[in-house]
Scaffold this motif. Structure first.
Motif, mmCIF file in Angstrom:
data_model
loop_
_atom_site.group_PDB
_atom_site.id
_atom_site.type_symbol
_atom_site.label_atom_id
_atom_site.label_comp_id
_atom_site.label_asym_id
_atom_site.label_seq_id
_atom_site.Cartn_x
_atom_site.Cartn_y
_atom_site.Cartn_z
ATOM 1 N N VAL A 1 0.997 -3.124 0.033
ATOM 2 C CA VAL A 1 0.244 -4.254 -0.508
ATOM 3 C C VAL A 1 0.773 -5.506 0.175
ATOM 4 O O VAL A 1 1.939 -5.870 0.010
ATOM 5 C CB VAL A 1 0.406 -4.376 -2.036
ATOM 6 N N VAL A 2 -0.072 -6.147 0.961
ATOM 7 C CA VAL A 2 0.311 -7.360 1.680
ATOM 8 C C VAL A 2 0.107 -8.552 0.744
ATOM 9 O O VAL A 2 -0.917 -8.659 0.066
ATOM 10 C CB VAL A 2 -0.521 -7.531 2.968
ATOM 11 N N VAL A 3 1.112 -9.432 0.723
ATOM 12 C CA VAL A 3 1.100 -10.598 -0.154
ATOM 13 C C VAL A 3 1.234 -11.858 0.692
ATOM 14 O O VAL A 3 2.193 -11.998 1.452
ATOM 15 C CB VAL A 3 2.274 -10.542 -1.160
ATOM 16 N N CYS A 4 0.258 -12.753 0.556
ATOM 17 C CA CYS A 4 0.380 -14.082 1.155
ATOM 18 C C CYS A 4 0.441 -15.081 0.003
ATOM 19 O O CYS A 4 0.738 -14.703 -1.129
ATOM 20 C CB CYS A 4 -0.767 -14.355 2.127
ATOM 21 N N ASN A 5 0.167 -16.320 0.254
ATOM 22 C CA ASN A 5 0.288 -17.308 -0.809
ATOM 23 C C ASN A 5 -0.843 -17.223 -1.826
ATOM 24 O O ASN A 5 -0.599 -17.231 -3.025
ATOM 25 C CB ASN A 5 0.376 -18.719 -0.224
ATOM 26 N N GLU A 6 -2.089 -17.130 -1.352
ATOM 27 C CA GLU A 6 -3.215 -17.144 -2.280
ATOM 28 C C GLU A 6 -4.241 -16.038 -2.045
ATOM 29 O O GLU A 6 -5.303 -16.049 -2.638
ATOM 30 C CB GLU A 6 -3.918 -18.508 -2.234
ATOM 31 N N GLY A 7 -3.934 -15.095 -1.160
ATOM 32 C CA GLY A 7 -4.811 -13.952 -0.990
ATOM 33 C C GLY A 7 -5.870 -14.072 0.086
ATOM 34 O O GLY A 7 -6.890 -13.383 0.012
ATOM 35 N N TYR A 8 -5.655 -14.895 1.076
ATOM 36 C CA TYR A 8 -6.610 -15.022 2.185
ATOM 37 C C TYR A 8 -6.060 -14.342 3.443
ATOM 38 O O TYR A 8 -6.637 -13.376 3.927
ATOM 39 C CB TYR A 8 -6.935 -16.498 2.460
ATOM 40 N N ALA A 9 -4.943 -14.838 3.954
ATOM 41 C CA ALA A 9 -4.357 -14.255 5.163
ATOM 42 C C ALA A 9 -3.981 -12.796 4.956
ATOM 43 O O ALA A 9 -4.039 -11.989 5.891
ATOM 44 C CB ALA A 9 -3.126 -15.061 5.589
ATOM 45 N N SER A 10 -3.632 -12.429 3.737
ATOM 46 C CA SER A 10 -3.235 -11.049 3.455
ATOM 47 C C SER A 10 -4.386 -10.071 3.656
ATOM 48 O O SER A 10 -4.162 -8.921 4.045
ATOM 49 C CB SER A 10 -2.688 -10.939 2.032
ATOM 50 N N SER A 11 -5.616 -10.492 3.398
ATOM 51 C CA SER A 11 -6.756 -9.601 3.610
ATOM 52 C C SER A 11 -6.883 -9.238 5.087
ATOM 53 O O SER A 11 -7.065 -8.072 5.447
ATOM 54 C CB SER A 11 -8.049 -10.257 3.134
ATOM 55 N N LEU A 12 -6.772 -10.233 5.941
ATOM 56 C CA LEU A 12 -6.860 -9.985 7.384
ATOM 57 C C LEU A 12 -5.675 -9.144 7.861
ATOM 58 O O LEU A 12 -5.833 -8.252 8.702
ATOM 59 C CB LEU A 12 -6.928 -11.302 8.136
ATOM 60 N N ALA A 13 -4.499 -9.400 7.312
ATOM 61 C CA ALA A 13 -3.314 -8.638 7.697
ATOM 62 C C ALA A 13 -3.440 -7.177 7.264
ATOM 63 O O ALA A 13 -3.065 -6.265 8.008
ATOM 64 C CB ALA A 13 -2.067 -9.273 7.084
ATOM 65 N N ALA A 14 -3.980 -6.933 6.079
ATOM 66 C CA ALA A 14 -4.155 -5.557 5.602
ATOM 67 C C ALA A 14 -5.113 -4.790 6.506
ATOM 68 O O ALA A 14 -4.889 -3.611 6.810
ATOM 69 C CB ALA A 14 -4.652 -5.556 4.160
ATOM 70 N N VAL A 15 -6.173 -5.440 6.962
ATOM 71 C CA VAL A 15 -7.112 -4.794 7.891
ATOM 72 C C VAL A 15 -6.398 -4.434 9.189
ATOM 73 O O VAL A 15 -6.583 -3.341 9.736
ATOM 74 C CB VAL A 15 -8.337 -5.696 8.147
ATOM 75 N N SER A 16 -5.552 -5.310 9.656
ATOM 76 C CA SER A 16 -4.795 -5.035 10.880
ATOM 77 C C SER A 16 -3.888 -3.809 10.697
ATOM 78 O O SER A 16 -3.785 -2.967 11.592
ATOM 79 C CB SER A 16 -3.980 -6.266 11.267
ATOM 80 N N LEU A 17 -3.250 -3.700 9.540
ATOM 81 C CA LEU A 17 -2.396 -2.534 9.273
ATOM 82 C C LEU A 17 -3.233 -1.257 9.197
ATOM 83 O O LEU A 17 -2.803 -0.205 9.678
ATOM 84 C CB LEU A 17 -1.606 -2.732 7.986
#
Length: 142
Positions: A79-95
């Motif tokens: 589960v990728v965690v960023c500050n407010e849930g925006y950058a983490s969505s893109l990072a999860a797709v990359s993973l």
């Protein structure tokens, strides 16, 4: 950018804070990709792996030479965690593109985790924010 984010999220089953905590308790990996200033200001999630965004793929690729010990295989719940849930969505797709097919992200990011009353570890030397919360500062993006 909104369209890109919408497409990215369409392929994820994003999780709320309580579900992220349950995944972590069951052996899943929470990965905090926030930059140092946000971690220093707001604290961290106890037990979360800190990997800044620019190193994420290298550290979590289970076959890579630069992986962290926690990157044990492609079936790992991440589960990728960023500050407010925006950058983490893109990072999860990359993973997911790396083959980590269970990678997802935390809806609302660290701020939602804290608002849900889940544990937060203050950084050394950081005064506790008044009332237990700090003002929100957004990442790049909405």
């Amino acid at each position: 950018m909104d369209a890109l984010l919408e497409r990215a999220r369409a392929g994820l089953r994003r999780v709320a804070p309580a579900e992220a905590a349950a995944l972590q308790a069951g052996g899943g990996l929470l990965v905090d990709i926030r930059y140092a200033a946000l971690r220093e200001r707001d604290g961290t999630i106890p037990g979360a792996l800190i990997v800044e965004r620019n190193e994420l793929e290298w550290r979590l690729d289970p076959t890579g030479a630069h992986r962290v010990p926690q990157a044990t295989g492609r079936d790992l719940d991440v589960v990728v965690v960023c500050n407010e849930g925006y950058a983490s969505s893109l990072a999860a797709v990359s993973l997911r593109q790396l083959g980590l097919h269970r990678a997802t992200d935390l809806i609302g990011g660290f701020q939602a985790w804290r608002t849900a009353g889940l544990p937060v570890q203050e950084q050394a030397g950081q005064p506790a924010p008044p009332g237990g919360t700090a003002g929100s500062r957004r990442e790049a993006g909405p």
